[in-house]
Design an enzyme around this catalytic site. Sequence first.
Site, mmCIF file in Angstrom:
data_model
loop_
_atom_site.group_PDB
_atom_site.id
_atom_site.type_symbol
_atom_site.label_atom_id
_atom_site.label_comp_id
_atom_site.label_asym_id
_atom_site.label_seq_id
_atom_site.Cartn_x
_atom_site.Cartn_y
_atom_site.Cartn_z
ATOM 1 N N LYS A 143 -3.239 -10.530 -5.612
ATOM 2 C CA LYS A 143 -4.709 -10.844 -4.982
ATOM 3 C C LYS A 143 -5.951 -9.879 -5.549
ATOM 4 O O LYS A 143 -5.529 -8.829 -6.151
ATOM 5 C CB LYS A 143 -4.629 -10.567 -3.484
ATOM 6 N N LYS A 186 1.001 -1.082 -0.090
ATOM 7 C CA LYS A 186 0.125 -0.051 -0.069
ATOM 8 C C LYS A 186 0.883 1.572 0.026
ATOM 9 O O LYS A 186 0.448 2.145 -0.439
ATOM 10 C CB LYS A 186 -1.154 0.085 0.988
ATOM 11 N N LYS A 198 -10.661 -4.887 -3.368
ATOM 12 C CA LYS A 198 -11.945 -4.336 -3.881
ATOM 13 C C LYS A 198 -11.612 -2.837 -4.068
ATOM 14 O O LYS A 198 -12.345 -2.048 -4.843
ATOM 15 C CB LYS A 198 -12.905 -4.115 -2.536
HETATM 16 N N1 AQP Z 1 -7.914 -11.757 -2.352
HETATM 17 C C1 AQP Z 1 -8.666 -12.429 -1.326
HETATM 18 N N2 AQP Z 1 -8.887 -13.756 -1.259
HETATM 19 C C2 AQP Z 1 -9.490 -14.196 0.027
HETATM 20 N N3 AQP Z 1 -9.650 -13.307 0.873
HETATM 21 C C3 AQP Z 1 -9.622 -11.956 0.779
HETATM 22 N N4 AQP Z 1 -9.554 -11.013 1.656
HETATM 23 C C4 AQP Z 1 -9.400 -9.997 1.192
HETATM 24 N N5 AQP Z 1 -8.871 -10.011 -0.095
HETATM 25 C C5 AQP Z 1 -8.947 -11.411 -0.192
HETATM 26 C C6 AQP Z 1 -10.487 -11.000 3.100
HETATM 27 O O1 AQP Z 1 -11.468 -10.279 2.958
HETATM 28 C C7 AQP Z 1 -11.736 -9.886 4.454
HETATM 29 C C8 AQP Z 1 -11.965 -8.554 4.555
HETATM 30 O O2 AQP Z 1 -10.998 -7.643 3.973
HETATM 31 P P1 AQP Z 1 -10.558 -6.114 4.463
HETATM 32 O O3 AQP Z 1 -11.989 -5.407 3.739
HETATM 33 O O4 AQP Z 1 -10.714 -6.224 5.886
HETATM 34 O O5 AQP Z 1 -9.142 -5.683 3.834
HETATM 35 P P2 AQP Z 1 -8.239 -6.473 2.704
HETATM 36 O O6 AQP Z 1 -7.858 -7.768 3.335
HETATM 37 O O7 AQP Z 1 -7.368 -5.150 2.585
HETATM 38 O O8 AQP Z 1 -9.493 -6.506 1.460
HETATM 39 P P3 AQP Z 1 -9.188 -5.703 -0.047
HETATM 40 O O9 AQP Z 1 -10.393 -6.339 -0.732
HETATM 41 O O10 AQP Z 1 -8.031 -6.164 -0.499
HETATM 42 O O11 AQP Z 1 -9.557 -4.221 0.527
HETATM 43 P P4 AQP Z 1 -8.494 -2.997 0.211
HETATM 44 O O12 AQP Z 1 -8.566 -2.932 -1.423
HETATM 45 O O13 AQP Z 1 -9.463 -1.938 0.684
HETATM 46 O O14 AQP Z 1 -7.279 -3.147 0.848
HETATM 47 C C9 AQP Z 1 -10.412 -10.328 5.439
HETATM 48 O O15 AQP Z 1 -10.584 -11.361 5.995
HETATM 49 C C10 AQP Z 1 -9.472 -10.660 3.898
HETATM 50 O O16 AQP Z 1 -8.572 -11.571 4.469
#
Ligand code: AQP
Length: 336
Positions: free
Chosen positions: A197, A115, A200
């Site tokens: 990965k 990030k 969102k």
């Molecule tokens: N690629 C993934 N595969 C499986 N699980 C995933 N999670 C995130 N990406 C994957 C799981 O989703 C839950 C919520 O995630 P979060 O919103 O707390 O933040 P994150 O892990 O940073 O998810 P994003 O989608 O990548 O958000 P942004 O883009 O805002 O950084 C967690 O349990 C995570 O493990």
Amino acid sequence: MEDKKLRLFSAVQPSGIPTIANYIGAIKNWVTLQDEYECIYSIADLHTLTVKQVPAELRQRTLELLALYLACGVDPEKSVMFVQSHVPQHAELTWILNTMTYPGELSRMTQYKDKSKKHAENVNMGLMDYPVLMAADILLYNAAVVPVGKDQKQHLEIARDLAVRFNNRYSPTFTVPEGFIPKMGANIMSLQDPEHKMSKSDANENAFISMNDDRDTIIRKFKRAVTDSENLIAFDENRKGISNLLTIYCVFSGKTAGQAEAEFKGVGYGDFKLAVGETVANTICPIAERKKQYLADRDYLDKIIIEGKEKASYMAQKMLAKVYKKVGLYTPERKK
Ligand code: AQP
């Protein structure tokens, strides 16, 4: 006598519309775990501030996320749902834990490094401190189990280390949490770049399937998904695109890896991608419809948020008071 259920904590950030990766890695399992555990599900809005947000959008996404939890089947009669910023003890415990965390532990985190590159114009202390806030989220409720995707495994380790460090320095206080990482789908990859990965907040909308996408969009995005030129539908760690699509298919169809491979033997990539898209749409589209209905009932959402705040605050304050006492912060006794 009935055994007391173990406590479980998990959260999603309202940093965008959740994708099928957030659903598979976290929310889908929350629903099935509700009967076995005492579940606490948070909307991690404080975490989103580690990257720049548009305030009005953040507020709207907070409600949307609650509507999604409900639409996926999280039941307010069984589980506590609340907004992280409504329970200030999360920030307060973070301060205490910060005083026991070393910068080197945080600067080596993969998410921090990724990030920091992605948001080079805004590398702030919060971005680095993200895992400590996450540790506070979990430890505040004495959660024994934390369902997460693989991307959060490193952060969960920090929460475990901090629990042990605090317990050793003072006396046993925190439960050391265990991760609950799904066997299939813990690391769903981008549809456009299967080396990374699915996220969102990805700037490329074709890289993810959002939980808001309609049937045509879902099928179109799968049709565009990056694969390879081998024309063989089989799991292979060197062929991340096809393996990722097969994983998604298995999770949404309930089939095993072997069953999916057998089903698509000799099938072309075009037909395979269509089948994956249709299978995903069959689950996602009804959820999106239910979500719209919940979203239209603002009073109901606010009622859940207020009740969730009360329940979570009670548990959180009990733990924070214990922590403050152990570290030596003075509290006057109220005379009757
Ligand atoms: N690629 C993934 N595969 C499986 N699980 C995933 N999670 C995130 N990406 C994957 C799981 O989703 C839950 C919520 O995630 P979060 O919103 O707390 O933040 P994150 O892990 O940073 O998810 P994003 O989608 O990548 O958000 P942004 O883009 O805002 O950084 C967690 O349990 C995570 O493990």
